[in-house]
Write a protein that holds these residues in place. Structure first.
Motif, PDB file in Angstrom:
ATOM      1  N   ALA A  24      41.231  36.555  48.006  1.00 11.88           N
ATOM      2  CA  ALA A  24      40.088  37.391  48.395  1.00 11.88           C
ATOM      3  C   ALA A  24      40.241  38.815  47.866  1.00 11.88           C
ATOM      4  O   ALA A  24      39.278  39.401  47.353  1.00 11.88           O
ATOM      5  CB  ALA A  24      39.949  37.398  49.918  1.00 11.88           C
ATOM      6  N   ALA A  25      41.436  39.366  47.965  1.00  5.07           N
ATOM      7  CA  ALA A  25      41.657  40.740  47.513  1.00  5.07           C
ATOM      8  C   ALA A  25      41.442  40.878  46.017  1.00  5.07           C
ATOM      9  O   ALA A  25      40.852  41.872  45.557  1.00  5.07           O
ATOM     10  CB  ALA A  25      43.068  41.194  47.895  1.00  5.07           C
ATOM     11  N   SER A  26      41.886  39.898  45.234  1.00  2.75           N
ATOM     12  CA  SER A  26      41.708  39.999  43.786  1.00  2.75           C
ATOM     13  C   SER A  26      40.237  39.918  43.407  1.00  2.75           C
ATOM     14  O   SER A  26      39.787  40.612  42.486  1.00  2.75           O
ATOM     15  CB  SER A  26      42.516  38.922  43.073  1.00  2.75           C
ATOM     16  N   MET A  27      39.462  39.113  44.096  1.00  2.00           N
ATOM     17  CA  MET A  27      38.036  39.024  43.798  1.00  2.00           C
ATOM     18  C   MET A  27      37.305  40.306  44.205  1.00  2.00           C
ATOM     19  O   MET A  27      36.460  40.810  43.466  1.00  2.00           O
ATOM     20  CB  MET A  27      37.417  37.804  44.479  1.00  2.00           C
ATOM     21  N   PHE A  28      37.613  40.842  45.375  1.00  6.17           N
ATOM     22  CA  PHE A  28      37.003  42.106  45.797  1.00  6.17           C
ATOM     23  C   PHE A  28      37.431  43.260  44.893  1.00  6.17           C
ATOM     24  O   PHE A  28      36.625  44.142  44.580  1.00  6.17           O
ATOM     25  CB  PHE A  28      37.340  42.428  47.253  1.00  6.17           C
ATOM     26  N   LEU A  29      38.681  43.242  44.463  1.00 10.69           N
ATOM     27  CA  LEU A  29      39.164  44.277  43.557  1.00 10.69           C
ATOM     28  C   LEU A  29      38.422  44.212  42.226  1.00 10.69           C
ATOM     29  O   LEU A  29      38.015  45.237  41.674  1.00 10.69           O
ATOM     30  CB  LEU A  29      40.669  44.126  43.346  1.00 10.69           C
ATOM     31  N   GLY A  30      38.223  42.997  41.715  1.00 13.72           N
ATOM     32  CA  GLY A  30      37.472  42.851  40.471  1.00 13.72           C
ATOM     33  C   GLY A  30      36.054  43.356  40.603  1.00 13.72           C
ATOM     34  O   GLY A  30      35.546  44.070  39.726  1.00 13.72           O
ATOM     35  N   ALA A  31      35.397  43.017  41.701  1.00 12.46           N
ATOM     36  CA  ALA A  31      34.032  43.497  41.922  1.00 12.46           C
ATOM     37  C   ALA A  31      34.008  45.012  42.085  1.00 12.46           C
ATOM     38  O   ALA A  31      33.114  45.686  41.555  1.00 12.46           O
ATOM     39  CB  ALA A  31      33.433  42.818  43.152  1.00 12.46           C
ATOM     40  N   GLY A  32      34.989  45.551  42.785  1.00 15.81           N
ATOM     41  CA  GLY A  32      35.049  46.997  42.967  1.00 15.81           C
ATOM     42  C   GLY A  32      35.265  47.734  41.655  1.00 15.81           C
ATOM     43  O   GLY A  32      34.626  48.758  41.389  1.00 15.81           O
ATOM     44  N   VAL A  33      36.148  47.202  40.825  1.00 13.08           N
ATOM     45  CA  VAL A  33      36.381  47.817  39.516  1.00 13.08           C
ATOM     46  C   VAL A  33      35.104  47.754  38.686  1.00 13.08           C
ATOM     47  O   VAL A  33      34.737  48.712  38.008  1.00 13.08           O
ATOM     48  CB  VAL A  33      37.563  47.126  38.793  1.00 13.08           C
ATOM     49  N   GLY A  34      34.401  46.624  38.736  1.00  8.33           N
ATOM     50  CA  GLY A  34      33.169  46.491  37.968  1.00  8.33           C
ATOM     51  C   GLY A  34      32.072  47.422  38.435  1.00  8.33           C
ATOM     52  O   GLY A  34      31.267  47.886  37.629  1.00  8.33           O
ATOM     53  N   LEU A  35      32.030  47.685  39.726  1.00  7.09           N
ATOM     54  CA  LEU A  35      30.976  48.548  40.265  1.00  7.09           C
ATOM     55  C   LEU A  35      31.304  50.035  40.165  1.00  7.09           C
ATOM     56  O   LEU A  35      30.405  50.861  40.049  1.00  7.09           O
ATOM     57  CB  LEU A  35      30.696  48.185  41.725  1.00  7.09           C
ATOM     58  N   LEU A  36      32.573  50.380  40.227  1.00  7.26           N
ATOM     59  CA  LEU A  36      32.952  51.788  40.338  1.00  7.26           C
ATOM     60  C   LEU A  36      33.516  52.402  39.055  1.00  7.26           C
ATOM     61  O   LEU A  36      33.803  53.595  39.033  1.00  7.26           O
ATOM     62  CB  LEU A  36      33.970  51.960  41.471  1.00  7.26           C
ATOM     63  N   THR A  37      33.716  51.598  38.025  1.00 11.41           N
ATOM     64  CA  THR A  37      34.265  52.133  36.776  1.00 11.41           C
ATOM     65  C   THR A  37      33.348  51.767  35.614  1.00 11.41           C
ATOM     66  O   THR A  37      32.314  51.129  35.792  1.00 11.41           O
ATOM     67  CB  THR A  37      35.679  51.586  36.514  1.00 11.41           C
ATOM     68  N   ALA A  38      33.778  52.141  34.418  1.00 10.65           N
ATOM     69  CA  ALA A  38      32.994  51.854  33.217  1.00 10.65           C
ATOM     70  C   ALA A  38      33.146  50.405  32.761  1.00 10.65           C
ATOM     71  O   ALA A  38      32.423  49.958  31.879  1.00 10.65           O
ATOM     72  CB  ALA A  38      33.415  52.795  32.091  1.00 10.65           C
TER      73      ALA A  38
END
Length: 80
Positions: A24-38
Motif C-alpha cells: 500500500a505504501a509503495s502505491m501511495f508513494l508512487g501516486a504522491g510522486v506523480g501528483l506532487l512532482t514533475a
C-alpha cells in the motif's frame, strides 16, 4: 477468592503485516510522486507498482509462508 485475570490482547506486527503495508505504501508513494512532482502520474504509479511487485515477490518466494517444499506437498495431497 480467585480474581479474574485480565487479558492483554496486544497486537504484534508480523512479517506479512509489513508486506501488506509495504504494498500500500509503495502505491501511495508512487501516486504522491506523480501528483506532487514533475514526474508524470502514469510513470510514477508504474514505478510504485514495480516496487509493490518486488515486495510481493519477496513475501512469496524469498520468505514464503512455508518452511520446506515438503510442506507444499502435504497441502496439495490433502486436496486430492
Amino acid at each position: 477468592m480467585l480474581e479474574p485475570q485480565q487479558s492483554h490482547l496486544g497486537y504484534t506486527w508480523q512479517y506479512y503485516d509489513l508486506v501488506l503495508f509495504g504494498i500500500a505504501a509503495s502505491m501511495f508513494l508512487g501516486a504522491g510522486v506523480g501528483l506532487l512532482t514533475a514526474v508524470s502520474l502514469p510513470v510514477a504509479v508504474i514505478a510504485g507498482g514495480v516496487l509493490a511487485s518486488t515486495i510481493i515477490g519477496h513475501g512469496l518466494f524469498v520468505n514464503g509462508p512455508v518452511d520446506e517444499p515438503r510442506d507444499l506437498m502435504n497441502e496439495v495431497n490433502a486436496l486430492n
